[in-house]
Design an enzyme around this catalytic site. Structure first.
Site, PDB file in Angstrom:
ATOM      1  N   GLY A  14      -6.685  73.282 -23.866  1.00  0.00           N
ATOM      2  CA  GLY A  14      -5.631  72.742 -24.735  1.00  0.00           C
ATOM      3  C   GLY A  14      -6.102  72.062 -26.006  1.00  0.00           C
ATOM      4  O   GLY A  14      -5.363  71.262 -26.583  1.00  0.00           O
ATOM      5  N   SER A  15      -7.304  72.410 -26.487  1.00  0.00           N
ATOM      6  CA  SER A  15      -7.749  71.746 -27.715  1.00  0.00           C
ATOM      7  C   SER A  15      -6.924  72.206 -28.926  1.00  0.00           C
ATOM      8  O   SER A  15      -6.680  71.431 -29.844  1.00  0.00           O
ATOM      9  CB  SER A  15      -9.243  71.974 -27.951  1.00  0.00           C
ATOM     10  OG  SER A  15      -9.502  73.310 -28.269  1.00  0.00           O
ATOM     11  N   LEU A  92       2.398  88.659 -22.323  1.00  0.00           N
ATOM     12  CA  LEU A  92       3.860  88.613 -22.301  1.00  0.00           C
ATOM     13  C   LEU A  92       4.413  90.039 -22.288  1.00  0.00           C
ATOM     14  O   LEU A  92       3.824  90.946 -22.886  1.00  0.00           O
ATOM     15  CB  LEU A  92       4.370  87.865 -23.539  1.00  0.00           C
ATOM     16  CG  LEU A  92       3.985  86.381 -23.600  1.00  0.00           C
ATOM     17  CD1 LEU A  92       4.223  85.818 -24.990  1.00  0.00           C
ATOM     18  CD2 LEU A  92       4.724  85.568 -22.550  1.00  0.00           C
ATOM     19  N   ASN A 106      -0.420  83.795 -32.382  1.00  0.00           N
ATOM     20  CA  ASN A 106      -1.547  83.525 -31.473  1.00  0.00           C
ATOM     21  C   ASN A 106      -2.796  83.218 -32.288  1.00  0.00           C
ATOM     22  O   ASN A 106      -2.934  83.654 -33.426  1.00  0.00           O
ATOM     23  CB  ASN A 106      -1.798  84.775 -30.615  1.00  0.00           C
ATOM     24  CG  ASN A 106      -2.945  84.596 -29.637  1.00  0.00           C
ATOM     25  OD1 ASN A 106      -3.091  83.549 -28.996  1.00  0.00           O
ATOM     26  ND2 ASN A 106      -3.792  85.602 -29.522  1.00  0.00           N
ATOM     27  N   HIS A 108      -6.958  83.679 -32.132  1.00  0.00           N
ATOM     28  CA  HIS A 108      -7.988  84.442 -31.416  1.00  0.00           C
ATOM     29  C   HIS A 108      -9.356  84.127 -32.026  1.00  0.00           C
ATOM     30  O   HIS A 108      -9.487  84.103 -33.254  1.00  0.00           O
ATOM     31  CB  HIS A 108      -7.679  85.938 -31.517  1.00  0.00           C
ATOM     32  CG  HIS A 108      -8.621  86.781 -30.731  1.00  0.00           C
ATOM     33  ND1 HIS A 108      -8.532  86.889 -29.353  1.00  0.00           N
ATOM     34  CD2 HIS A 108      -9.686  87.521 -31.106  1.00  0.00           C
ATOM     35  CE1 HIS A 108      -9.514  87.672 -28.932  1.00  0.00           C
ATOM     36  NE2 HIS A 108     -10.225  88.069 -29.971  1.00  0.00           N
ATOM     37  N   ASP A 144      -3.853  91.404 -29.017  1.00  0.00           N
ATOM     38  CA  ASP A 144      -4.553  90.920 -30.220  1.00  0.00           C
ATOM     39  C   ASP A 144      -4.451  91.884 -31.403  1.00  0.00           C
ATOM     40  O   ASP A 144      -5.416  92.067 -32.164  1.00  0.00           O
ATOM     41  CB  ASP A 144      -6.049  90.651 -29.906  1.00  0.00           C
ATOM     42  CG  ASP A 144      -6.220  89.623 -28.802  1.00  0.00           C
ATOM     43  OD1 ASP A 144      -5.401  88.691 -28.725  1.00  0.00           O
ATOM     44  OD2 ASP A 144      -7.168  89.743 -28.010  1.00  0.00           O
ATOM     45  N   GLU A 173     -10.890  76.888 -35.706  1.00  0.00           N
ATOM     46  CA  GLU A 173      -9.572  77.202 -35.131  1.00  0.00           C
ATOM     47  C   GLU A 173      -8.610  76.041 -35.324  1.00  0.00           C
ATOM     48  O   GLU A 173      -7.440  76.225 -35.669  1.00  0.00           O
ATOM     49  CB  GLU A 173      -9.694  77.494 -33.627  1.00  0.00           C
ATOM     50  CG  GLU A 173     -10.401  78.781 -33.291  1.00  0.00           C
ATOM     51  CD  GLU A 173     -10.359  79.068 -31.797  1.00  0.00           C
ATOM     52  OE1 GLU A 173      -9.345  78.799 -31.135  1.00  0.00           O
ATOM     53  OE2 GLU A 173     -11.374  79.568 -31.268  1.00  0.00           O
TER      54      GLU A 173
HETATM   55  C1  GRF Z   1      -9.513  79.378 -28.090  1.00  0.00           C
HETATM   56  O1  GRF Z   1     -10.809  79.777 -28.443  1.00  0.00           O
HETATM   57  C2  GRF Z   1      -8.494  80.384 -28.555  1.00  0.00           C
HETATM   58  O2  GRF Z   1      -8.830  81.014 -29.739  1.00  0.00           O
HETATM   59  C3  GRF Z   1      -8.491  81.379 -27.423  1.00  0.00           C
HETATM   60  O3  GRF Z   1      -8.657  80.610 -26.261  1.00  0.00           O
HETATM   61  C4  GRF Z   1      -9.308  79.386 -26.581  1.00  0.00           C
HETATM   62  C5  GRF Z   1      -8.400  78.293 -26.119  1.00  0.00           C
HETATM   63  O4  GRF Z   1      -8.957  77.017 -26.278  1.00  0.00           O
HETATM   64  N1  GRF Z   1      -7.316  82.192 -27.443  1.00  0.00           N
HETATM   65  P1  GRF Z   1      -8.061  75.717 -26.098  1.00  0.00           P
HETATM   66  O5  GRF Z   1      -7.394  75.817 -24.735  1.00  0.00           O
HETATM   67  O6  GRF Z   1      -7.058  75.687 -27.209  1.00  0.00           O
HETATM   68  O7  GRF Z   1      -9.039  74.588 -26.162  1.00  0.00           O
END
Ligand code: GRF
Length: 186
Positions: A14-15, A92, A106, A108, A144, A173
């Site tokens: 969940g970062s 989904l 999303n 990625h 994706d 991200e």
């Molecule tokens: C991230 O690297 C995101 O790009 C991928 O899964 C990971 C999730 O990390 N889809 P977090 O749970 O948001 O920390």
């Protein structure tokens, strides 16, 4: 400004949820996180959502149709207009995506269309790529593969480990997701 009611779907750490939540609290943010959905009850991100008093739901059902219908009802009731997938590990259904067409995005951890799917950093390093990065894109029924909204490219370092690369991409991200949302709604 009326904020866009947004749901964040997670499965783990969940970062990205954290970064989206912090962003949503800013005046300039076009979104309000109104709901967090997790398909994993013990996800760290789910704990975080509860700590922040976000409306948090966990649903599980072997029958994906039943689960998604329950979820769709809740999303409708709460007037959710945007769904952000953030480490959401479930695919989904076509029906679900159709209902929220153009409203599911999303993040990625690769420079799509390269390295769709899992273990991106490992594959990037194995192939000795000079660059990696992350992508925010619309979700369609192919994994994706939806239209790209925004991308951030970084140089892969010499002898970089998977851990280090994933850490450096993750930092990007956390900046890219809010930027992509700003781009979408400005
Ligand atoms: C991230 O690297 C995101 O790009 C991928 O899964 C990971 C999730 O990390 N889809 P977090 O749970 O948001 O920390």
């Amino acid at each position: 400004m009326k904020k866009i009611y947004t749901a964040v779907f997670i499965s783990g750490r969940g970062s990205n949820l954290k970064s989206l939540y912090n962003f949503s609290k800013k005046k300039i943010s076009p979104i309000k996180i109104d709901l967090v959905f997790s398909n994993n009850k013990s996800a760290a991100g789910f704990k975080y959502a509860k700590e922040k008093n976000l409306y948090s739901i966990y649903l599980s059902d072997k029958n994906i149709k039943i689960l998604e219908n329950k979820l769709l009802k809740i999303l409708k009731k709460r007037k959710i207009k945007l769904i952000c997938l953030a480490g959401f590990m479930k695919v989904l259904s076509y029906n679900f995506i159709k209902k929220y067409k153009g409203k599911i995005i999303n993040i990625h951890p690769s420079l799509l269309p390269k390295y769709k799917g899992l273990n991106t950093h490992k594959r990037v390093l194995q192939n000795k790529e000079a660059y990696s990065g992350c992508t925010v894109h619309f979700v369609n029924h192919k994994l994706d593969s939806g239209k790209i909204i925004l991308q951030k490219k970084i140089k892969v370092l010499r002898n970089e480990s998977i851990k280090k690369l994933s850490k450096r991409v993750l930092i990007e991200e956390h900046k890219l997701y809010p930027k992509a949302i700003t781009k979408l709604f400005s």
